[in-house]
Design a protein around this motif. Structure first.
Motif, PDB file in Angstrom:
ATOM      1  N   LEU A  33       0.858  -1.190   0.069  1.00  0.00           N
ATOM      2  CA  LEU A  33      -0.161   0.139  -0.193  1.00  0.00           C
ATOM      3  C   LEU A  33       0.904   1.236  -0.036  1.00  0.00           C
ATOM      4  O   LEU A  33       1.808   1.343   0.902  1.00  0.00           O
ATOM      5  N   SER A  35       1.050   5.640  -0.761  1.00  0.00           N
ATOM      6  CA  SER A  35       0.579   7.124  -0.953  1.00  0.00           C
ATOM      7  C   SER A  35       1.180   7.623  -2.285  1.00  0.00           C
ATOM      8  O   SER A  35       2.545   7.878  -2.260  1.00  0.00           O
ATOM      9  N   PRO A  46       2.774   5.118   3.380  1.00  0.00           N
ATOM     10  CA  PRO A  46       1.761   5.996   4.288  1.00  0.00           C
ATOM     11  C   PRO A  46       2.200   6.206   5.676  1.00  0.00           C
ATOM     12  O   PRO A  46       2.673   5.393   6.378  1.00  0.00           O
ATOM     13  N   GLU A  67      -4.935   9.064   5.084  1.00  0.00           N
ATOM     14  CA  GLU A  67      -4.237   9.170   3.770  1.00  0.00           C
ATOM     15  C   GLU A  67      -4.668   8.111   2.699  1.00  0.00           C
ATOM     16  O   GLU A  67      -5.084   8.307   1.455  1.00  0.00           O
ATOM     17  N   CYS A  68      -5.111   6.990   3.219  1.00  0.00           N
ATOM     18  CA  CYS A  68      -5.652   5.843   2.491  1.00  0.00           C
ATOM     19  C   CYS A  68      -6.765   5.338   2.542  1.00  0.00           C
ATOM     20  O   CYS A  68      -7.400   4.624   1.609  1.00  0.00           O
ATOM     21  N   ARG A 105     -11.177   8.865   4.002  1.00  0.00           N
ATOM     22  CA  ARG A 105      -9.944   9.620   3.987  1.00  0.00           C
ATOM     23  C   ARG A 105     -10.392  10.862   4.438  1.00  0.00           C
ATOM     24  O   ARG A 105     -11.408  11.568   4.201  1.00  0.00           O
ATOM     25  N   PRO A 118      -4.379   6.662  -2.464  1.00  0.00           N
ATOM     26  CA  PRO A 118      -3.882   5.280  -2.129  1.00  0.00           C
ATOM     27  C   PRO A 118      -3.785   4.459  -3.218  1.00  0.00           C
ATOM     28  O   PRO A 118      -4.504   4.455  -4.347  1.00  0.00           O
TER      29      PRO A 118
END
Length: 454
Positions: A33, A35, A46, A67-68, A105, A118
């Motif tokens: 994952l 950002s 992230p 953020e995600c 988010r 994301p």
């Protein structure tokens, strides 16, 4: 917890300001994952700055959510990287985490302006992006520093999970991560050798505690295998791969086993590196008259080996038994099959396909079978076979398994289904001419269908 220092060229020698940031490393199914700032084409793990009266764990959980839009369960901090620039000290704390849900988010104005999104990205691709940090030297110092830090963090975290004996052998050596295969393994490519980290416990296996395991699911029956029996057989078969590789030394150009270790999650196989290029390299795809004869030669060399003392059996009944286990435990990925296999005009489901395979077994032609004879597993150098890799299914099996999978690999690497580019000069049927045999289309279809369950 390991602590590393990164000292910038512009560091004053002492710091008067200090800030702490917490970042998450979340890997799922070979993807990580990230950002991503779309306006700046910039990637980052992230995370963000620690707020007042907030613990490190609370910080990383909050930042990933904001953020995600991902809810995580975090481990304690596994790595700290301290950066020193001018009069500042930046404490960067990294956490291994698992995604467990979704949430809304909440981006800052700066993140909105940067177009932050994301993204789940192949681990190898992101590792390669971060490894380009030197390209920004003197051009974009902020990105250079961040990419170097993230590259260092991922490298340290990935290597820290290896058994100590293997970690010592690869210490200080650069590597990249290969995302080409479909096996779910992590492949580390070093200059001198290759490290394959293969999941030790099958997803949904009895030992994994899945709701689909024979022990816990409604399909459990009195004559079902005892809990853990199939898992034990699977682990034994993984060990057989190493035995087969050692047995093949001097018989075929295969990687040399340098180290082999296991823990509760993975088995780790450190091998010598095969020189050359894979048969699906663009050069060979554009020069099939050089590539297809090598495939034919590799098959003939496999089949010429005496299998009387081969450590592993991969005959049709053995493979069907494993296929049945996979079907029973919902391990078959129906999205990764030939378009005509399932649905209208095809089989209703994996159960129906398995039944058909059991009822229509072809005659057995025993040879040493690679078991996954496809273009990415064949290496060529100077116009000759330089090596065969991915020997996890190699054993005393049927020659038409190799022929079928080689034909399919040629076909789909040529028609753009695999790789995305069409190579009109490749005629897969030339394989049969090189082998000097007539194609048995019924057997070819049978073994392609059998492979659909893996």
């Amino acid at each position: 917890m390991k602590i590393l220092d990164i000292i910038g060229d512009n560091y004053f020698g002492n710091w008067t300001k200090c800030r702490t940031g917490c970042r998450a490393v979340i890997i799922r199914d070979g993807k990580i994952l990230m950002s991503y700032e779309t306006k700046n084409d910039q990637w980052m793990l992230p995370g963000g700055g620690l707020e007042e009266n907030e613990t490190d764990e609370e910080c990383v959980i909050r930042e990933v959510a904001e953020e995600c839009g991902v809810v995580i369960r975090s481990s304690p901090c596994v790595l700290q990287i301290d950066e020193y620039y001018e009069d500042c000290k930046w404490l960067n704390k990294y956490f291994l985490a698992e995604d467990v849900g979704e949430t809304a988010r909440h981006l800052t104005d700066r993140e909105i302006e940067a177009g932050m999104e994301p993204r789940w990205m192949p681990l190898g691709e992101i590792f390669q992006i971060f490894s380009t940090h030197r390209e920004y030297d003197g051009v974009d110092e902020m990105r250079r520093g961040m990419y170097y830090r993230e590259y260092t963090a991922l490298r340290e975290i990935l290597l820290s999970e290896l058994p100590e004996s293997i970690r010592k052998k690869v210490a200080g050596k650069d590597f990249r991560i290969d995302d080409l295969g479909k096996s779910g393994s992590k492949i580390f490519l070093f200059d001198e050798f290759v490290l394959k980290c293969e999941p030790r416990i099958l997803e949904n296996s009895p030992e994994s505690g899945s709701e689909n395991s024979p022990e816990s699911g409604p399909e459990n029956s009195p004559d079902a295998d005892p809990a853990g029996a199939k898992e034990a057989a699977f682990l034994e078969d993984q060990d057989k791969t190493v035995e087969v590789m050692r047995w093949l030394k001097g018989k075929l150009p295969v990687p040399e086993v340098l180290a082999y270790e296991k823990d509760e999650k993975y088995r780790y196989l450190l091998m010598s590196k095969i020189e050359g290029a894979v048969a699906c390299d663009p050069y060979y795809m554009e020069h099939p008259k050089e590539m297809i004869p090598v495939l034919s030669d590799a098959l003939k060399r496999l089949w010429s080996i005496d299998i009387s003392d081969c450590p592993r059996k991969t005959d049709i009944d053995t493979v069907l038994a494993e296929a049945e286990y996979r079907v029973r435990n919902d391990l078959v990925d129906l999205s990764d099959t030939e378009p005509e296999t399932f649905g209208e005009g095809g089989f209703k489901d994996a159960e129906e396909l398995l039944s058909w395979l059991k009822e229509n077994k072809p005659s057995y032609e025993p040879v040493l079978s690679h078991g996954d004879f496809c273009l990415p597993n064949v290496f060529i150098r100077d116009g000759k076979l330089s090596g065969l890799i991915d020997l996890g299914n190699t054993g005393a099996g049927d020659k038409w398994m190799d022929i079928a999978l080689c034909y399919r690999s040629l076909k789909h690497n040529a028609d753009g289904m695999w790789g995305g580019k069409v190579y009109p000069d490749i005629r897969p049927e030339v394989l049969f001419e090189e082998l000097g045999i007539e194609p048995d289309w019924e057997k070819i279809r049978y073994f392609i269908l059998l492979d659909e369950l893996f």
